[in-house]
Write an enzyme that holds these catalytic residues in place. Structure first.
Site, mmCIF file in Angstrom:
data_model
loop_
_atom_site.group_PDB
_atom_site.id
_atom_site.type_symbol
_atom_site.label_atom_id
_atom_site.label_comp_id
_atom_site.label_asym_id
_atom_site.label_seq_id
_atom_site.Cartn_x
_atom_site.Cartn_y
_atom_site.Cartn_z
ATOM 1 C CG HIS A 143 -0.212 2.009 -1.907
ATOM 2 N ND1 HIS A 143 -1.448 1.490 -1.589
ATOM 3 C CD2 HIS A 143 -0.170 2.072 -3.262
ATOM 4 C CE1 HIS A 143 -2.128 1.265 -2.702
ATOM 5 N NE2 HIS A 143 -1.376 1.601 -3.735
ATOM 6 C CE LYS A 146 -2.225 5.534 -2.211
ATOM 7 N NZ LYS A 146 -2.316 6.430 -3.357
#
Ligand code: NAP
Length: 273
Positions: free
Chosen positions: A160, A164
């Protein structure tokens, strides 16, 4: 024409949902809500999200009961935050309005309370932490692969964007649970040092972070002489929004019951049994 109310109208998901509903022939947004005291109250929601006037003024959470009574929507789509959703569910379900709940992060108690309210008021609802069509197919395929390749070494790798905050992702954890449910084992989060030989029962989970990656998940089944990899890549929120549109249509002929995205996508059979 399906009449839709949207809570969290100016949010990342809410605004995308309104934009996409506006492009459909069989549904329309009739009211839209933001939190109490919102400075844009009364302004046209279409203009606020950059698609031009749609004739729907922005209402606030404290006006919800009154506005829902006036506009009489068939379904309320809620992508806000747990406390707000709980409140919205109480108001809308009492009025017999069908529900689509995408908000995540409920505590156990909050989830139970929400489900109790929905059941008491006998309205149909779709509740899902992930409306993306591909992710649901990914989960379903994983059930099959975990059953069939249960004795292969199974590792999960997710990546990600750098912003995040949690790791591993909720999707990676759900994938790990599906593997555990279907072939047993235990989770190993990364490896470091003299960890010894890999045990068959390990389900390795590895989180990579960097750049602007929206979300990628790969499950590796490594056997002797071959390796099978199942990968899902998300590139935008439109994947979730498309699932919401399907859920709105799915609820059209439902009178009661709590459903998930497997129901919406017709995935509640077990492939490969
Ligand atoms: P977001 O951009 O923060 O949008 C949430 C919106 O709801 C904000 O505009 C927020 O306003 C508003 N809001 C807060 N309280 C409200 C209330 N009482 N009534 C009406 N609106 C209210 O977040 P997002 O990215 O759209 O995500 C929203 C939720 O959906 C999160 O829980 C997220 O994890 C979840 N999500 C689920 C899926 C899925 O597939 N199930 C996919 C993506 C996201 P303020 O900013 O002013 O507080």
């Amino acid at each position: 024409m399906i009449k839709v109310a949207v809570a969290g109208a100016l949010g990342r998901m809410g605004s995308g949902i309104i934009r996409t509903i506006n492009e459909q022939d069989d549904m329309k947004v009739v009211c839209a809500f933001e939190r109490e005291g919102h400075e844009k109250r009364g302004e046209d929601v279409g203009e606020l999200i950059g698609i031009g006037k749609i004739g729907v003024p922005l209402n606030t959470a404290d006006e919800m009961e009154q506005v829902l009574k006036e506009k009489n929507p068939d379904v309320l789509v809620d992508f806000t935050m747990p406390k707000a959703t709980l409140n919205n569910v109480k108001i809308a379900s009492k009025l017999g309005i069908k529900l689509i709940i995408g908000t995540t992060g409920f505590s156990e108690e909050e989830r139970e309370e929400m489900i109790k309210t929905i059941k008491e008021n006998k309205v149909p609802a779709v509740i899902s932490e992930n409306f993306a069509i591909g992710v649901n197919i990914f989960f379903k395929t994983l059930e099959f692969l975990a059953k069939k390749l249960g004795d292969y070494d199974i590792e999960i790798v997710e990546m990600h964007h750098r912003f995040k905050k949690d790791a591993p992702s909720g999707t990676a954890l759900r994938a790990a649970e599906i593997i555990k449910e279907n072939r047993g084992g235990y989770f190993v989060f990364g490896r470091k040092g003299l960890v010894g030989e890999r045990k068959k029962e390990e389900i390795g989970i590895h989180a990579l972070r960097g750049g602007d990656v929206v979300g990628e998940h790969t499950v590796i089944f490594a056997g002797d002489g071959e390796r099978l990899e199942l990968t899902h890549k998300a590139s935008s929120r439109q994947a979730f929004i498309n699932g919401v549109i399907l859920a709105i249509r799915f609820l059209k002929d439902k009178d009661e019951g709590i459903y998930n995205t497997f129901d919406v996508l017709g995935l509640n059979y077990c492939i490969g049994k």
